[in-house]
Design a protein around this motif. Structure first.
Motif, PDB file in Angstrom:
ATOM      1  N   PHE A 639       0.832  -1.207   0.000  1.00 55.83           N
ATOM      2  CA  PHE A 639       0.000   0.000   0.000  1.00 55.83           C
ATOM      3  C   PHE A 639       0.872   1.265   0.000  1.00 55.83           C
ATOM      4  CE2 PHE A 639      -2.616   3.296   2.003  1.00 55.83           C
ATOM      5  CZ  PHE A 639      -3.738   3.235   1.193  1.00 55.83           C
ATOM      6  N   TYR A 640       1.980   1.222   0.751  1.00 53.52           N
ATOM      7  CA  TYR A 640       2.865   2.381   0.786  1.00 53.52           C
ATOM      8  C   TYR A 640       3.548   2.591  -0.563  1.00 53.52           C
ATOM      9  CZ  TYR A 640       6.765   5.401   2.009  1.00 53.52           C
ATOM     10  OH  TYR A 640       7.659   6.432   2.033  1.00 53.52           O
ATOM     11  N   ARG A 643       0.365   3.076  -3.320  1.00 51.96           N
ATOM     12  CA  ARG A 643      -0.582   4.137  -2.981  1.00 51.96           C
ATOM     13  C   ARG A 643      -1.979   3.825  -3.563  1.00 51.96           C
ATOM     14  NH1 ARG A 643       2.700   8.455  -1.103  1.00 51.96           N
ATOM     15  NH2 ARG A 643       4.471   7.359  -0.164  1.00 51.96           N
ATOM     16  N   CYS A 644      -2.538   4.724  -4.288  1.00 54.06           N
ATOM     17  CA  CYS A 644      -3.920   4.572  -4.762  1.00 54.06           C
ATOM     18  C   CYS A 644      -4.079   3.431  -5.766  1.00 54.06           C
ATOM     19  CB  CYS A 644      -4.405   5.875  -5.387  1.00 54.06           C
ATOM     20  SG  CYS A 644      -4.513   7.229  -4.199  1.00 54.06           S
ATOM     21  N   THR A 645      -3.005   3.136  -6.496  1.00 56.21           N
ATOM     22  CA  THR A 645      -3.107   2.051  -7.487  1.00 56.21           C
ATOM     23  C   THR A 645      -3.150   0.676  -6.826  1.00 56.21           C
ATOM     24  OG1 THR A 645      -0.699   1.973  -7.720  1.00 56.21           O
ATOM     25  CG2 THR A 645      -1.919   3.409  -9.229  1.00 56.21           C
ATOM     26  N   TYR A 646      -2.969   0.614  -5.517  1.00 61.12           N
ATOM     27  CA  TYR A 646      -2.987  -0.674  -4.810  1.00 61.12           C
ATOM     28  C   TYR A 646      -4.322  -1.389  -5.017  1.00 61.12           C
ATOM     29  CZ  TYR A 646      -3.134  -3.942  -0.867  1.00 61.12           C
ATOM     30  OH  TYR A 646      -3.268  -5.060  -0.088  1.00 61.12           O
ATOM     31  N   PHE A 647      -5.414  -0.655  -4.942  1.00 60.70           N
ATOM     32  CA  PHE A 647      -6.735  -1.271  -5.005  1.00 60.70           C
ATOM     33  C   PHE A 647      -7.196  -1.528  -6.445  1.00 60.70           C
ATOM     34  CE2 PHE A 647      -6.775   0.862  -0.858  1.00 60.70           C
ATOM     35  CZ  PHE A 647      -7.165  -0.199  -0.051  1.00 60.70           C
ATOM     36  N   GLU A 648      -6.388  -1.165  -7.428  1.00 58.06           N
ATOM     37  CA  GLU A 648      -6.767  -1.443  -8.809  1.00 58.06           C
ATOM     38  C   GLU A 648      -6.501  -2.898  -9.191  1.00 58.06           C
ATOM     39  OE1 GLU A 648      -5.032   1.278 -11.494  1.00 58.06           O
ATOM     40  OE2 GLU A 648      -5.869   3.074 -10.542  1.00 58.06           O
ATOM     41  N   ARG A 653      -6.863  -6.343  -3.598  1.00 57.51           N
ATOM     42  CA  ARG A 653      -8.135  -6.163  -2.873  1.00 57.51           C
ATOM     43  C   ARG A 653      -8.460  -7.415  -2.062  1.00 57.51           C
ATOM     44  NH1 ARG A 653      -9.671  -3.815  -7.928  1.00 57.51           N
ATOM     45  NH2 ARG A 653     -10.829  -5.706  -8.491  1.00 57.51           N
TER      46      ARG A 653
END
Length: 1054
Positions: A639-640, A643-648, A653
């Motif tokens: 996640f670090y 960042r935001c692309t982690y959940f893509e 997920r």
């Protein structure tokens, strides 16, 4: 008009036109095309509304909702429901409302389309015919409410209402079309199968008819194999009192070791004191039974006296109770005379009297005597005698009987033993409706207190039963039991012996199973799969594509991914985030996580109950928290870094959800008394799916499974509809029937009413049967006739008395609603209805629909063979990361062409094909661009930026395209022509909408390139290189160049 001749005087062309059109241009021969009523009906049918860009027909969707609601109502109703209950009245009242609505729908369609003559006439569509039948049945049921007999059978057709959903859903119609299209080929296969089934059935019937019976008894029985020529001495009632026949007989003596010891009837009832025995072992003894199939309307026909067989019951009050307290003293003290009469009737119907058929035997000197004629079966049940024709026919039958008296009369037909044997045979024949004759071991069995009955539910007593039995075992259900029973058979009326006929019948059943199950059943699978594949391709037959174009389109499907890289522009990341990304991208980190997942699953697999080691619980406790910490740290690092692309990413997920659930479970276990170990363990185990990313074979199978799930939705919908249809039929037909204790959980009491244990009766029963689990035993259980049920010592309620609609309170008081025990319905096909129901269900659901599921899975597996192309894409991403370490998504032309060459080498090796490249790819990587032949460069339709850099997506597309055409000019032209044709309309036609959208998105993400492509840049470089090399050489004038020759540097460039 010339062909019609001249017009008669006074007639206009308009009148002639009307004469020619009618009745074809008229609906129901009344409404013309321009009639106001017909136009109104067409307007109702075609009226549409637009919702979020999609147009919906209001009328069709309203009718679809009505069908769904009515199906729910039918599924919620049951013949065992209280007719006075509010819910039952709402459901059955709603059924009348829906009948009116569906009738109005049919009328509107008839007016709009016509019945026969119009182009889109109502009867020209098979689905409309089905709708019409169901609607007419509903209207008839509405008009003749409460009708019985034939109308009950017609009312069952309402259960076909769920099938109307198919006609209103295009996807379901496609699946149904596959089934219907397979019927023609399956019919031919069924004809062949039926022919061979008949051949095997005739063989089995010839050798096994009447041989699959055995003696059911709780004590030992002295048989002929123990003592040859043995006949059990019986004790009969007083010979002068016919009424004593109700006491039957009693064995005179008992088995003492291996011999029979007589005791002068001391163990029998005091009224049974007259000794009697059959003359020979093949002299029949009779089992006398009353006939429970007689109904009150048939009382006038010849039947036994009432003191022996009471009259049929005429009221519900006479039915015995089946409640648990039915035998308690309190209940018996308050029992009504009607119920007492019913109990006596049931006892009389289930009574088995083992008595002489005619009462004859031989005396000590071998002479013929008839000491027991008064208490014989014929005298008791058929005291009025028979006609001379029947007596003569019985005499002829017994003289040529294949089993009775054959040994007794073989030596001397005038002997006393022969005369006695034939007299007993004739007596049984003259009263065959009530007297069942038995000889040899069968006779010894019933004489000594046992029951001679079928060893299994299946038999080969006639051709029909033989074919039914063979059809049952072709589904592999119970075939081993039938084979072993056949191997144990010895002969007619003889107790089976273990493996007595194994040498004959074991090969027979093995050969049959090989032919039926491994050949016919699997061939039907092939027919359905082949038809499914044909229909799948028929949707694209209007778009003519070559094999290269098809391969290119399949490759394009791999480009529909939203992202190929987690992040981009690594050089712009903070140093700490870049280090975190390098860690999670490293091979060591991935290997460590995979090992942790495997060890976590292994630790969970070591859990036992009860625990064998005291400290093992502490190990499990600590291990759970250690691994949860590892996975939490992994999630935080990813996640670090991302960042935001982690959940893509879907796997990310999934990991996030598993980590949150695991941590929540640990918190709840440590702070509360809740035990959520089972819930959290599920998600911990699911992490094993991540290993599939690194196991090619497992990944391929799982990909096929995942790809088949969306396609199976329509097949599952058809299966659900058929299960609903057969469930409603089963509840309507069999909910009141008696089920044996072996099938207590498999019944049709209701469709989906949850009981105390949460079962769903009819639906679960049918789904279980669709897997082949004991479906034939359920079929035979509900197909038992009243005579078979009473002969087993049990009883059932006559179907004309089991009427919950009019006598619900009485039946409920006797617990017959909670524990229904009705006899098989005689008003619709009798015993044939359960057989027809289950055979058609097995053919349609267990074979056709289930095999359609196999077809979908096979298709997905075939598509899964394209997993190699997926591996190529993944390898291309890996190679790009090696060359573009900062993930700027651009490479210089030299690097890009070398990248394409290396990716092509990997693709060729993966496909295990010869390297048919026009150049050696390893050499290409080390060459300068000016040294690369133009015949290779010309195939590169590769855009580049003004500074000569190539975007990743364009390079990837080029790799896949080169693997498709392999430098074949013809294939190159085919793919290029497809590229030109591929527009949104074409993509929709080819069902490639997602690929088209992804293509547009990728093109939008890439910056605008220059007008020139890579081949233009390289051609320019080649020209510049040639010009520089030729500066020292004199350039010849045009006059010096031979005619027809180009400039020298043009030859070099080419």
């Amino acid at each position: 008009m010339e062909a019609l001749g001249e017009l008669p005087e006074g007639e206009s062309s308009n009148s002639l036109k009307r004469t020619l059109v009618w009745p074809r241009g008229y609906a129901l021969c009344i409404f013309s095309e321009n009639h106001a009523v017909r136009r109104l009906c067409k307007g109702i049918l075609s009226f549409e509304v637009q919702i979020q860009g999609d147009r919906f027909k209001v009328f069709d969707n309203a009718i679809l909702v009505c069908i769904l609601v009515s199906c729910i109502g039918m599924a919620s109703d049951t013949p065992l429901a209280d007719p006075k209950a509010t819910l039952t009245q709402i459901i059955r009242g709603g059924d009348y409302v829906f009948a009116v609505l569906f009738g109005a729908e049919m009328i509107i369609k008839l007016v709009a389309f016509g019945l026969i003559f119009s182009e889109n006439a109502y009867l020209k569509d098979g689905w409309n015919i089905l709708d019409g039948v169901v609607v007419i049945v509903s209207i008839v049921d509405l008009a003749v409410a409460g009708g019985g007999g034939f109308l009950k059978g017609v009312r069952i057709l309402r259960a076909f209402r769920p099938l109307r959903i198919i006609s209103r859903n295009q996807n379901l119609r496609v699946v149904a079309q596959t089934i219907f299209a397979s019927l023609q080929d399956l019919l031919s296969l069924m004809v062949v199968a039926a022919l061979f089934l008949l051949i095997f059935a005739l063989f089995a019937c010839s050798f096994l008819s009447g041989r699959m019976y055995h003696c059911s008894t709780e004590t030992s029985v002295l048989l002929l194999r123990d003592q040859a020529d043995f006949r059990t001495p019986l004790c009969l009632g007083p010979l002068e009192n016919l009424g004593s026949v109700v006491s039957g007989s009693c064995a005179n003596g008992a088995l003492n070791g291996q011999a029979w010891q007589e005791n002068s009837c001391v163990n029998c009832h005091s009224t049974l004191n007259v000794s009697w025995a059959r003359a020979t072992v093949d002299t029949p003894i009779c089992v006398g039974r009353c006939d429970p199939s007689i109904v009150p309307e048939e009382v006038g026909r010849q039947q036994p006296p009432e003191w022996l067989c009471p009259k049929p019951l005429t009221s519900v009050q006479q039915l015995p109770s089946v409640c648990d307290n039915r035998d308690s003293a309190e209940y018996l003290s308050n029992i009504t005379s009607d119920e007492l009469q019913g109990r006596e009737y049931m006892q009389a119907m289930s009574r088995m009297l083992v008595i002489p058929c005619g009462g004859s035997t031989v005396n000590a000197s071998g002479g013929f005597v008839e000491p027991g004629a008064v208490v014989s079966c014929r005298e008791a049940f058929c005291s009025e005698g028979v006609s001379s024709e029947v007596a003569q026919q019985c005499r002829v039958n017994c003289q040529g009987h294949p089993f009775f008296c054959k040994e007794s009369c073989e030596a001397d037909e005038q002997s006393g033993t022969c005369q006695s044997c034939r007299r007993e045979c004739e007596a049984a024949c003259e009263c065959s409706n009530f007297c069942e004759p038995l000889i040899k071991d069968a006779a010894l069995c019933v004489e000594q207190g046992g029951r001679w009955q079928q060893a299994l539910s299946q038999d080969f007593d006639n051709v029909f039963s033989s074919m039914l039995t063979l059809f049952e075992i072709s589904s592999t259900e119970g075939w081993a039991d039938v084979m072993y029973a056949a191997c144990d058979s010895v002969g007619h009326f003889i107790e089976p012996i273990r493996n007595y006929s194994e040498w004959m019948f074991a090969p027979f059943f093995v050969v049959y199973m090989i032919f039926s199950n491994m050949f016919i059943i699997n061939l039907s699978v092939g027919v359905i799969v082949d038809k499914f594949m044909d229909l799948k391709q028929s949707g694209k037959r209007d778009v003519i594509l070559t094999s290269a174009q098809v391969k290119w389109l399949d490759s394009q499907k791999l480009l529909s991914r939203t992202r190929f890289f987690d992040v981009q522009d690594l050089d712009m990341m903070p140093s700490l985030q870049r280090k975190a990304y390098d860690i999670i991208s490293s091979f060591r980190f991935t290997t460590f996580i995979m090992v942790a997942i495997a060890l976590n699953s292994a630790l969970m697999a070591m859990q036992t109950f009860p625990s064998q080691i005291e400290w093992w619980a502490d190990v499990m406790y600590v291990g759970k928290r250690v691994f949860s910490g590892i996975f939490t740290l992994e999630m935080m690092l990813k996640f670090y870094a991302l960042r935001c692309t982690y959940f893509e990413d879907s796997w990310n997920r999934f990991d996030f959800f598993c980590v949150v659930v695991s941590l929540l479970g640990i918190v709840l276990e440590d702070t509360t008394t809740l035990n959520v170990t089972g819930v959290t363990s599920v998600f911990r185990v699911l992490r094993l799916f991540r290993l599939m990313k690194y196991l090619r074979g497992v990944k391929k199978i799982f990909a096929a499974l995942a790809a088949s799930v969306p396609k199976l939705v329509n097949v599952m919908a058809i299966l659900l509809l058929l299960l609903t249809l057969y469930s409603i039929l089963g509840v309507s037909l069999f909910s009141t029937l008696k089920f044996s204790s072996e099938n207590a959980q498999c019944n049709f009491k209701d469709f989906a009413k949850a009981s105390a244990v949460g079962t769903v009766q009819a639906f679960i029963t049918l789904f279980r049967a669709s897997t082949g689990e004991a479906w034939n035993e359920i079929m035979h259980d509900i197909a038992r006739s009243p005579r078979q049920i009473f002969a087993s010592g049990d009883w059932c309620t006559p179907d004309y008395l089991f009427d919950p609609e009019n006598h619900f309170e009485v039946l409920s008081e006797k617990c017959l609603i909670e524990r229904p025990n009705g006899c098989v319905n005689s008003w619709i096909m009798g015993q044939l209805m359960p057989l027809t129901y289950w055979v058609t269900y097995t053919l349609i659901v267990a074979i056709m629909v289930m095999n359609l599921v196999i077809a979908v899975i096979l298709e997905s597996y075939e598509e899964g063979k394209g997993e190699k192309d997926t591996e190529i894409v993944e390898h291309c991403v890996k190679l790009w990361k090696q060359r573009d370490t900062d993930l700027k998504m651009y490479l210089p032309m030299e690097e890009a062409i070398a990248y394409i060459a290396e990716a092509l080498n990997y693709g060729m090796e993966l496909h295990q094909e010869e390297n048919r490249m026009p150049i050696a790819m390893p050499e290409l990587i080390s060459k300068r661009l000016t040294e690369v032949p133009m015949k290779f460069i010309n195939t590169l339709d590769l855009p580049c930026t003004e500074d000569g850099k190539v975007y990743f997506w364009h390079a990837l597309v080029q790799v896949l395209k080169l693997l498709c055409h392999r430098w074949d000019p013809t294939l190159i032209n085919e793919i290029n022509s497809l590229e030109e044709m591929l527009d949104p309309d074409m993509a929709e036609k080819l069902k490639m909408d997602r690929i088209w959208e992804s293509r547009k998105r990728q093109m939008q993400q890439a910056p605008r390139e220059s007008i020139l492509s890579v081949k233009d840049h390289i051609a320019a470089l080649k020209i510049q290189h040639i010009v520089r090399d030729r500066r020292v050489v004199r350039v010849p004038s045009e006059s010096e160049v031979p005619k027809g020759r180009n400039h020298a540097f043009q030859d070099v460039v080419s």
